[in-house]
Write a protein that holds these residues in place. Sequence first.
Motif, PDB file in Angstrom:
ATOM      1  N   GLY A  14      40.281  37.231  51.886  1.00 23.76           N
ATOM      2  CA  GLY A  14      39.606  37.199  50.845  1.00 23.76           C
ATOM      3  C   GLY A  14      38.547  36.589  50.513  1.00 23.76           C
ATOM      4  N   GLY A  17      38.393  33.358  52.702  1.00 29.35           N
ATOM      5  CA  GLY A  17      38.380  33.438  54.309  1.00 29.35           C
ATOM      6  C   GLY A  17      36.885  34.322  54.588  1.00 29.35           C
ATOM      7  N   ARG A  38      46.424  41.674  56.314  1.00 27.27           N
ATOM      8  CA  ARG A  38      47.486  42.453  56.632  1.00 27.27           C
ATOM      9  C   ARG A  38      46.907  43.844  56.915  1.00 27.27           C
ATOM     10  NH1 ARG A  38      51.886  39.561  54.241  1.00 27.27           N
ATOM     11  NH2 ARG A  38      51.199  38.160  52.578  1.00 27.27           N
ATOM     12  N   SER A  45      45.871  44.125  48.410  1.00 24.19           N
ATOM     13  CA  SER A  45      46.667  42.935  47.496  1.00 24.19           C
ATOM     14  C   SER A  45      46.039  41.632  47.282  1.00 24.19           C
ATOM     15  CB  SER A  45      48.198  43.045  48.192  1.00 24.19           C
ATOM     16  OG  SER A  45      48.112  42.717  49.245  1.00 24.19           O
ATOM     17  N   SER A  48      40.914  38.786  45.452  1.00 19.74           N
ATOM     18  CA  SER A  48      39.474  39.149  45.715  1.00 19.74           C
ATOM     19  C   SER A  48      39.260  40.494  45.698  1.00 19.74           C
ATOM     20  CB  SER A  48      39.049  38.424  47.064  1.00 19.74           C
ATOM     21  OG  SER A  48      39.472  37.293  46.991  1.00 19.74           O
ATOM     22  N   SER A 207      43.308  30.944  54.407  1.00 18.30           N
ATOM     23  CA  SER A 207      42.854  31.226  53.413  1.00 18.30           C
ATOM     24  C   SER A 207      43.671  32.498  52.664  1.00 18.30           C
ATOM     25  CB  SER A 207      41.538  31.840  53.508  1.00 18.30           C
ATOM     26  OG  SER A 207      40.558  30.499  54.094  1.00 18.30           O
ATOM     27  N   VAL A 237      48.437  37.988  37.372  1.00 14.63           N
ATOM     28  CA  VAL A 237      47.895  38.159  35.935  1.00 14.63           C
ATOM     29  C   VAL A 237      47.763  39.784  35.727  1.00 14.63           C
ATOM     30  CG1 VAL A 237      45.509  38.144  35.008  1.00 14.63           C
ATOM     31  CG2 VAL A 237      46.780  36.125  35.406  1.00 14.63           C
ATOM     32  N   GLU A 239      46.301  43.362  34.619  1.00 13.73           N
ATOM     33  CA  GLU A 239      45.063  43.714  34.550  1.00 13.73           C
ATOM     34  C   GLU A 239      45.245  45.487  34.091  1.00 13.73           C
ATOM     35  OE1 GLU A 239      41.889  42.248  37.254  1.00 13.73           O
ATOM     36  OE2 GLU A 239      43.213  43.075  38.790  1.00 13.73           O
ATOM     37  N   GLU A 268      40.258  39.221  28.475  1.00 11.60           N
ATOM     38  CA  GLU A 268      38.925  39.332  28.858  1.00 11.60           C
ATOM     39  C   GLU A 268      38.414  40.761  29.160  1.00 11.60           C
ATOM     40  OE1 GLU A 268      38.150  37.228  32.877  1.00 11.60           O
ATOM     41  OE2 GLU A 268      39.765  35.803  31.768  1.00 11.60           O
ATOM     42  N   ALA A 374      43.260  28.748  47.216  1.00 13.74           N
ATOM     43  CA  ALA A 374      43.576  28.280  45.984  1.00 13.74           C
ATOM     44  C   ALA A 374      42.442  28.296  44.802  1.00 13.74           C
ATOM     45  CB  ALA A 374      44.222  26.974  46.133  1.00 13.74           C
ATOM     46  N   SER A 376      42.518  29.432  41.910  1.00 10.94           N
ATOM     47  CA  SER A 376      43.019  29.193  40.520  1.00 10.94           C
ATOM     48  C   SER A 376      42.521  29.714  39.452  1.00 10.94           C
ATOM     49  CB  SER A 376      42.704  27.408  40.362  1.00 10.94           C
ATOM     50  OG  SER A 376      43.322  26.850  41.198  1.00 10.94           O
ATOM     51  N   LYS A 381      33.786  34.056  42.282  1.00 10.55           N
ATOM     52  CA  LYS A 381      32.216  33.988  41.777  1.00 10.55           C
ATOM     53  C   LYS A 381      31.596  33.372  42.911  1.00 10.55           C
ATOM     54  CE  LYS A 381      32.995  32.163  38.067  1.00 10.55           C
ATOM     55  NZ  LYS A 381      34.642  31.804  38.378  1.00 10.55           N
TER      56      LYS A 381
HETATM   57  C1  LIG Z   1      43.498  38.904  37.496  1.00  9.62           C
HETATM   58  C2  LIG Z   1      42.387  38.173  37.989  1.00  9.62           C
HETATM   59  C3  LIG Z   1      41.324  37.836  37.619  1.00  9.62           C
HETATM   60  C4  LIG Z   1      40.234  37.093  37.982  1.00  9.62           C
HETATM   61  N1  LIG Z   1      39.135  36.994  37.472  1.00  9.62           N
HETATM   62  C5  LIG Z   1      38.228  36.282  38.262  1.00  9.62           C
HETATM   63  C6  LIG Z   1      36.902  36.074  37.792  1.00  9.62           C
HETATM   64  O1  LIG Z   1      36.494  36.920  36.750  1.00  9.62           O
HETATM   65  N2  LIG Z   1      35.971  35.361  38.243  1.00  9.62           N
HETATM   66  C7  LIG Z   1      36.287  34.397  39.366  1.00  9.62           C
HETATM   67  O2  LIG Z   1      35.557  34.000  39.694  1.00  9.62           O
HETATM   68  N3  LIG Z   1      37.459  34.436  39.730  1.00  9.62           N
HETATM   69  C8  LIG Z   1      38.393  35.355  39.192  1.00  9.62           C
HETATM   70  N4  LIG Z   1      39.745  35.267  39.793  1.00  9.62           N
HETATM   71  C9  LIG Z   1      39.796  34.304  40.835  1.00  9.62           C
HETATM   72  C10 LIG Z   1      39.862  34.948  41.929  1.00  9.62           C
HETATM   73  O3  LIG Z   1      39.995  36.154  42.163  1.00  9.62           O
HETATM   74  C11 LIG Z   1      40.471  34.042  43.206  1.00  9.62           C
HETATM   75  O4  LIG Z   1      40.661  32.726  42.918  1.00  9.62           O
HETATM   76  C12 LIG Z   1      39.745  34.554  44.636  1.00  9.62           C
HETATM   77  O5  LIG Z   1      39.781  35.788  44.855  1.00  9.62           O
HETATM   78  C13 LIG Z   1      41.086  33.917  45.677  1.00  9.62           C
HETATM   79  O6  LIG Z   1      40.338  34.029  46.853  1.00  9.62           O
HETATM   80  P1  LIG Z   1      41.524  33.788  48.348  1.00  9.62           P
HETATM   81  O7  LIG Z   1      40.441  34.251  49.402  1.00  9.62           O
HETATM   82  O8  LIG Z   1      41.813  32.381  48.188  1.00  9.62           O
HETATM   83  O9  LIG Z   1      42.827  34.610  48.065  1.00  9.62           O
HETATM   84  P2  LIG Z   1      42.829  36.390  48.276  1.00  9.62           P
HETATM   85  O10 LIG Z   1      41.798  36.984  47.716  1.00  9.62           O
HETATM   86  O11 LIG Z   1      44.398  36.612  47.535  1.00  9.62           O
HETATM   87  O12 LIG Z   1      43.064  36.489  49.744  1.00  9.62           O
HETATM   88  C14 LIG Z   1      44.274  36.087  50.442  1.00  9.62           C
HETATM   89  C15 LIG Z   1      44.202  37.187  51.554  1.00  9.62           C
HETATM   90  O13 LIG Z   1      45.264  36.399  52.605  1.00  9.62           O
HETATM   91  C16 LIG Z   1      45.985  37.280  52.954  1.00  9.62           C
HETATM   92  N5  LIG Z   1      47.473  36.898  53.566  1.00  9.62           N
HETATM   93  C17 LIG Z   1      48.079  36.092  53.024  1.00  9.62           C
HETATM   94  N6  LIG Z   1      48.915  35.945  53.714  1.00  9.62           N
HETATM   95  C18 LIG Z   1      49.006  36.710  54.839  1.00  9.62           C
HETATM   96  C19 LIG Z   1      49.638  36.604  56.047  1.00  9.62           C
HETATM   97  N7  LIG Z   1      51.002  36.163  56.314  1.00  9.62           N
HETATM   98  N8  LIG Z   1      49.340  37.481  56.988  1.00  9.62           N
HETATM   99  C20 LIG Z   1      48.022  38.193  56.665  1.00  9.62           C
HETATM  100  N9  LIG Z   1      47.547  37.876  55.746  1.00  9.62           N
HETATM  101  C21 LIG Z   1      47.720  37.193  54.817  1.00  9.62           C
HETATM  102  C22 LIG Z   1      46.304  38.551  51.920  1.00  9.62           C
HETATM  103  O14 LIG Z   1      46.618  39.668  52.284  1.00  9.62           O
HETATM  104  C23 LIG Z   1      44.810  38.209  51.088  1.00  9.62           C
HETATM  105  O15 LIG Z   1      44.039  39.394  51.563  1.00  9.62           O
HETATM  106  C24 LIG Z   1      40.734  36.082  39.066  1.00  9.62           C
HETATM  107  C25 LIG Z   1      42.011  36.229  39.743  1.00  9.62           C
HETATM  108  C26 LIG Z   1      42.924  37.091  39.066  1.00  9.62           C
HETATM  109  C27 LIG Z   1      44.195  37.257  39.840  1.00  9.62           C
END
Ligand SMILES: Cc1cc2nc3c(=O)[nH]c(=O)nc-3n(C[C@H](O)[C@H](O)[C@H](O)COP(=O)(O)OP(=O)(O)OC[C@H]3O[C@@H](n4cnc5c(N)ncnc54)[C@H](O)[C@@H]3O)c2cc1C
Length: 430
Positions: A14, A17, A38, A45, A48, A207, A237, A239, A268, A374, A376, A381
Amino acid sequence: MSALASSYIIVGAGVFGASTALYLSRQKPAPTIILIDRTPYPSPSAASHDINKIVRSDYGDIFYCKLGLKAIERWRTDPLFEMWFHQSGLLKATDHSTDLVDKIFENYKKLGSNVKAELFGPEELKTRFNGIYADADMSNVEHLLWNPSSGWAEATTALKYTLDAVVENGVHYVAASVANLILKDGACTGIRTEDGRTFTAKKIILSTGAYTAKLIADSAPDQPGLQVGNRITACGVCEAAVNLSPEQVEKFKNVPAFVLDANKTQGETMPPTPKNQLKFIRDMPFKHTVEHPASGQRISVPFTTPERSQWTSPDKMPSGIREEIDTVMRGIYGKEVEGLKPDDMRFCWDGVTPDNNWFITPHPRCQNLYIATAGSFHGWKFLPIIGEYVVKMLKGELPDEERRRWEWDRDLEGAINPVLPEREVGDLKV
Ligand SMILES: Cc1cc2nc3c(=O)[nH]c(=O)nc-3n(C[C@H](O)[C@H](O)[C@H](O)COP(=O)(O)OP(=O)(O)OC[C@H]3O[C@@H](n4cnc5c(N)ncnc54)[C@H](O)[C@@H]3O)c2cc1C
């Protein structure tokens, strides 16, 4: 299976990462980096992976306001990101019982920034933006914040483009699910995939977003000191996306992003995308709490089925959530959305912390294991800049304030994050 020695393994592609891989791959000499998720990237899923996300500096917490301004500057100017950013402006309103919009406005004054933010009342909203909000539910709203510098980005496309650059920089992308971390003598030495392969590295970075607590629990069920505990809660959440006809696009094409966290609306939206999709979000999350028998914990875990983590047909969603999305659509646009219905809906899962700060930190009770995730509900962005901070953390060079905010064992007692839900997905009317 293969044991590929490398310098870094990043689990999760995401924004956390991907940005970490980008900044690490620009180091000289370039280290060996494995980025694993994955599916082939971008993983559908991931939080991001989305139609669009809001890009704003409008925070009541001046720390993230500054960070948001830095990120927007990159969105505007960096060739890797600029074509996916749309400076539509952002409207924000909350119930008058909170002073959030006033705090945001004050932050711009304190920072002496050149953001031309304004506050105005609900009556004025009726006549601005070509009157498209004349019917918006402004009950409980005293005034709105308007920031013409904020906007939104094409989320999946920007993430994919970043990951293309990462792979071009020499990062090895592996499409596999990680079953567990390899832990020995208080250290993490690698990961094992569900298909039985092992990968080793000097440093392992999680990540893994909403999936973090479960991965650690699966990896070390008998080590309470390693568990996530209340630090990160998987929250979902809902959408909805409406496919607009060319005539309908004309009506909405000049609207700003609008966060209306007031009255019963609590939701929103953003302007239509290049594919003519109008997205709505219900800003009222859910948990999905289950027993984790091996570790004896109760953990909120995201669903991994496509119907509960990826875009799907509305008739596969609980009827309760369809009603909530309808409330958002009507609360923001009133009669302007008459006849419009979601064509696709989705539960999107993020890792949420009690104090709204992320984790960018070594795991203090496991050598070579690092956490960078995390978001949150506000992490997306920061795609253009977040990796810079992760690399600083890995080198032990995070400035004091960042280190304190993002460390694993910070004091979370009494922290109140209003978005952390009590309700469970299972509470929804089916
Ligand atoms: C509905 C919604 C709206 C949002 N709107 C905004 C917005 O408008 N602006 C903003 O700045 N932020 C927004 N956010 C927040 C933002 O999307 C997240 O904080 C951010 O995308 C999180 O990124 P991440 O890399 O931590 O996690 P993720 O994007 O969830 O990535 C985690 C990755 O880890 C992988 N993974 C997990 N476990 C394993 C495993 N065991 N093996 C292999 N892969 C694995 C998953 O497949 C996934 O691809 C929103 C979030 C949501 C839910």
